[in-house]
Design a protein around this motif. Structure first.
Motif, PDB file in Angstrom:
ATOM      1  N   LYS A   5       0.841  -1.197   0.000  1.00 12.89           N
ATOM      2  CA  LYS A   5       0.000   0.000   0.000  1.00 12.89           C
ATOM      3  C   LYS A   5       0.874   1.246   0.000  1.00 12.89           C
ATOM      4  N   PRO A   6       0.502   2.251  -0.772  1.00 14.76           N
ATOM      5  CA  PRO A   6       1.200   3.540  -0.667  1.00 14.76           C
ATOM      6  C   PRO A   6       0.732   4.279   0.586  1.00 14.76           C
ATOM      7  N   PRO A   7       1.592   5.031   1.250  1.00 12.89           N
ATOM      8  CA  PRO A   7       1.165   5.782   2.441  1.00 12.89           C
ATOM      9  C   PRO A   7       0.307   6.980   2.057  1.00 12.89           C
ATOM     10  N   ALA A   8      -0.479   7.438   3.012  1.00 12.98           N
ATOM     11  CA  ALA A   8      -1.301   8.644   2.835  1.00 12.98           C
ATOM     12  C   ALA A   8      -2.192   8.552   1.603  1.00 12.98           C
ATOM     13  N   SER A   9      -2.732   7.367   1.349  1.00 10.05           N
ATOM     14  CA  SER A   9      -3.637   7.182   0.218  1.00 10.05           C
ATOM     15  C   SER A   9      -5.003   6.761   0.750  1.00 10.05           C
ATOM     16  N   SER A  10      -5.957   6.579  -0.165  1.00  2.18           N
ATOM     17  CA  SER A  10      -7.312   6.215   0.252  1.00  2.18           C
ATOM     18  C   SER A  10      -8.040   5.568  -0.911  1.00  2.18           C
ATOM     19  N   ARG A  11      -9.243   5.025  -0.604  1.00  3.09           N
ATOM     20  CA  ARG A  11     -10.150   4.458  -1.611  1.00  3.09           C
ATOM     21  C   ARG A  11      -9.533   3.302  -2.384  1.00  3.09           C
ATOM     22  N   GLY A  12      -8.574   2.625  -1.802  1.00  3.84           N
ATOM     23  CA  GLY A  12      -7.982   1.466  -2.461  1.00  3.84           C
ATOM     24  C   GLY A  12      -7.020   1.787  -3.585  1.00  3.84           C
ATOM     25  N   ARG A  13      -6.660   3.046  -3.717  1.00  5.32           N
ATOM     26  CA  ARG A  13      -5.773   3.445  -4.820  1.00  5.32           C
ATOM     27  C   ARG A  13      -4.341   2.987  -4.554  1.00  5.32           C
ATOM     28  N   GLY A  14      -3.734   2.394  -5.567  1.00  8.32           N
ATOM     29  CA  GLY A  14      -2.334   1.987  -5.481  1.00  8.32           C
ATOM     30  C   GLY A  14      -2.086   0.692  -4.741  1.00  8.32           C
ATOM     31  N   ILE A  15      -3.126  -0.029  -4.333  1.00  9.99           N
ATOM     32  CA  ILE A  15      -2.934  -1.289  -3.617  1.00  9.99           C
ATOM     33  C   ILE A  15      -2.583  -2.396  -4.607  1.00  9.99           C
ATOM     34  N   ARG A  16      -1.521  -3.129  -4.299  1.00  8.30           N
ATOM     35  CA  ARG A  16      -1.092  -4.254  -5.138  1.00  8.30           C
ATOM     36  C   ARG A  16      -0.853  -5.473  -4.261  1.00  8.30           C
ATOM     37  N   MET A  17      -0.994  -6.642  -4.863  1.00  8.79           N
ATOM     38  CA  MET A  17      -0.810  -7.889  -4.135  1.00  8.79           C
ATOM     39  C   MET A  17       0.300  -8.711  -4.782  1.00  8.79           C
ATOM     40  N   ASP A  23       8.743 -11.391  -5.310  1.00  3.18           N
ATOM     41  CA  ASP A  23       8.005 -10.665  -6.353  1.00  3.18           C
ATOM     42  C   ASP A  23       7.914  -9.169  -6.076  1.00  3.18           C
ATOM     43  N   ILE A  24       8.279  -8.749  -4.860  1.00  5.20           N
ATOM     44  CA  ILE A  24       8.140  -7.341  -4.484  1.00  5.20           C
ATOM     45  C   ILE A  24       9.388  -6.579  -4.889  1.00  5.20           C
ATOM     46  N   LYS A  25       9.222  -5.572  -5.692  1.00  5.51           N
ATOM     47  CA  LYS A  25      10.344  -4.726  -6.090  1.00  5.51           C
ATOM     48  C   LYS A  25      10.535  -3.627  -5.050  1.00  5.51           C
ATOM     49  N   PRO A  26      11.786  -3.384  -4.655  1.00  7.43           N
ATOM     50  CA  PRO A  26      12.034  -2.355  -3.626  1.00  7.43           C
ATOM     51  C   PRO A  26      11.537  -0.987  -4.079  1.00  7.43           C
ATOM     52  N   GLU A  27      10.756  -0.345  -3.219  1.00 10.32           N
ATOM     53  CA  GLU A  27      10.256   1.000  -3.473  1.00 10.32           C
ATOM     54  C   GLU A  27      10.359   1.809  -2.189  1.00 10.32           C
ATOM     55  N   LYS A  28      10.378   3.107  -2.355  1.00  8.21           N
ATOM     56  CA  LYS A  28      10.412   3.987  -1.194  1.00  8.21           C
ATOM     57  C   LYS A  28       8.992   4.318  -0.751  1.00  8.21           C
ATOM     58  N   ASN A  29       8.857   4.517   0.538  1.00  6.31           N
ATOM     59  CA  ASN A  29       7.600   4.994   1.112  1.00  6.31           C
ATOM     60  C   ASN A  29       6.418   4.099   0.758  1.00  6.31           C
ATOM     61  N   VAL A  30       6.530   2.823   1.083  1.00  3.57           N
ATOM     62  CA  VAL A  30       5.417   1.896   0.893  1.00  3.57           C
ATOM     63  C   VAL A  30       5.221   1.106   2.185  1.00  3.57           C
ATOM     64  N   LEU A  31       4.019   0.606   2.343  1.00  2.52           N
ATOM     65  CA  LEU A  31       3.679  -0.241   3.479  1.00  2.52           C
ATOM     66  C   LEU A  31       3.404  -1.637   2.953  1.00  2.52           C
TER      67      LEU A  31
END
Length: 465
Positions: A5-17, A23-31
């Motif tokens: 999940k991206p931080p400070a987001s809402s309504r399910g935007r940017g959620i990936r499984m 399979d997870i690529k390193p990214e900054k500022n993610v939960l």
């Protein structure tokens, strides 16, 4: 499986499984959260619970959770394999995502609270009772999660609060906690929303959120006041603290019990010998707030002394006023249950907190910035019966909540004490008049013209319906 999940987001935007860590690529500022593979289901559908939490004070910490809430269901039946990650309406319970799917339905009125894919928390409670499940245990877990979450962040929040806010009674916050249950009915915190949506796409939403806001305003105790008069009174109080002489020049200012703010004084404090007008301001303030709680259930401080002792041991930094309120709650518990305290040799709240401070080589001052460890944060504590110190005020009347009724009891020392405290703090002992408003509009009523106190605050509080 994992959810990103991206931080400070809402309504399910940017959620990936993702199926695994590789399979997870390193990214900054993610939960990144571990996926709950065995969720509890309603008629085969996955769901989560939205509860509303009110934070009215940080020092001392006072946290409440609203007894009503929302249950959001996924619109596609859950399968145990869950390998198809593209089926978002099976894995995710966000209302915005599922409401766009064909076939989404929900009740057309506030009373239809168990229809379609959006229920009320009261409907979930009735469903549990029909299935023979223990809803009370789930509610206790939710309250424990709320308390421990606020304990984990109260240090940095307290530091920022004291830097930017002049007085603890001038602000409050409401959070939206999203909770999910697994197949064993164990509650898990999914996320905390700092700005929960108060929009009302349905009459049930309007009914629940309207009443929550009305109860919230009553809990906070919004009162009209004279800004100039308040500033003048604050200046006068500062001079009295510096000089030790009252503005009338007739002696030192009046001191209440436990004014020294050290744990040693709390260890020997006995509230049986303290008159009501000598109680610390924070206790009077807390009791007045509890009398206005309405449909809010207080999480901390708890009415169970055992819970309070366990929580105080796990605060990252001991705070005097937290220990003071917990000591007061133990005193009230002893008044209600005198037989339990005849031969009670257990350590009291104040000495427990004092030992914690000494073992850490620290003294109780404001400004902790470290967080609780995960072990301390999620340490389980036993729960006991919860008895409010005063009967809640009736604030709104519309469709019933179907909440458990508080059994009537005869007047006791606790009743008389809390009644005196409410009069001392300006809270009327009478319940406000109840009216049924079909439009459910939010209006403030009951503002009296009465006299003002030293801050220019009117003696009568508005009552929101």
């Amino acid at each position: 499986m994992y959810i990103l999940k991206p931080p400070a987001s809402s309504r399910g935007r940017g959620i990936r499984m993702y199926k695994g860590p590789k399979d997870i690529k390193p990214e900054k500022n993610v939960l990144i959260q571990r996926y709950i593979r065995d969720p509890h289901l309603i008629n085969g559908y996955k769901y989560d619970i939205r509860v509303y939490v009110a934070l009215t004070s940080l020092d001392p910490l006072r946290v409440y959770v609203y007894k009503e809430g929302l249950v959001r269901l996924a619109t596609e039946k859950y399968t145990e394999d869950g390998e198809d990650l593209k089926r978002r309406c099976m894995h995710l319970t966000n209302y915005t995502i599922n409401s766009k799917r064909e076939g989404f339905t929900m009740g057309e009125s506030a009373t239809e609270d168990n229809v379609g894919f959006k229920w009320s928390l009261s409907a979930l409670r009735r469903h549990f009772e029909e299935q023979g499940l223990d809803y009370g245990n789930v509610w206790s877990q939710i309250k424990a999660i709320v308390t421990k979450t606020m304990m984990a962040v109260e240090g940095p929040m307290n530091t920022k609060f004291k830097m930017l806010v002049q007085h603890r009674r001038t602000c409050f916050e409401v959070f939206g906690f999203d909770i999910m249950l697994d197949s064993k009915l164990r509650a898990w915190l999914i996320e905390v929303n700092t700005g929960p949506s108060l929009s009302a796409p349905s009459k049930m939403d309007l009914h629940i959120k309207h009443k929550m806001v009305a109860n919230l305003f009553n809990l906070v105790g919004i009162v009209p006041y004279d800004r100039a008069h308040f500033a003048e009174a604050e200046k006068r109080r500062r001079m009295e603290r510096i000089t030790g002489v009252s503005s009338s020049g007739r002696g030192t200012t009046k001191k209440t019990v436990a004014s020294r703010r050290d744990f040693k004084s709390l260890g020997s404090l006995n509230f049986h010998d303290v008159p009501v007008d000598k109680l610390p301001e924070v206790i009077v303030e807390s009791e007045a707030e509890l009398a206005r709680a309405g449909e809010f259930d207080r999480c901390f401080p708890s009415s169970d002394p055992g819970e309070n002792d366990a929580y105080l041991e796990n605060f990252e930094f001991p705070r005097f006023e937290n220990a003071l309120l917990c000591k007061w709650e133990r005193h009230k518990h002893a008044l209600r249950n005198p037989k339990l305290y005849q031969d009670d040799s257990r350590p009291n709240t104040a000495s427990s907190a004092s030992r914690t401070a000494q073992s850490r080589g620290s003294t109780p001052v404001a400004g902790a910035t470290r967080r609780l460890s995960s072990t301390a944060t999620w340490k389980r504590v036993s729960t006991g019966s919860r008895i409010s110190s005063a009967a809640p005020m009736t604030i709104v009347s519309a469709e019933p909540f179907r909440a458990d009724q508080v059994p009537p009891r005869s007047a006791s020392m606790v009743d008389k004490l809390t009644s005196s405290l409410r009069r001392l703090s300006g809270v009327s002992g009478k319940k406000p008049a109840v009216s049924v408003a079909p439009g459910l509009d939010l209006t403030g009523v009951g503002v009296g013209v009465g006299s003002r106190d030293e801050y220019g605050v009117k003696s009568s509080r508005p009552v929101f319906r």
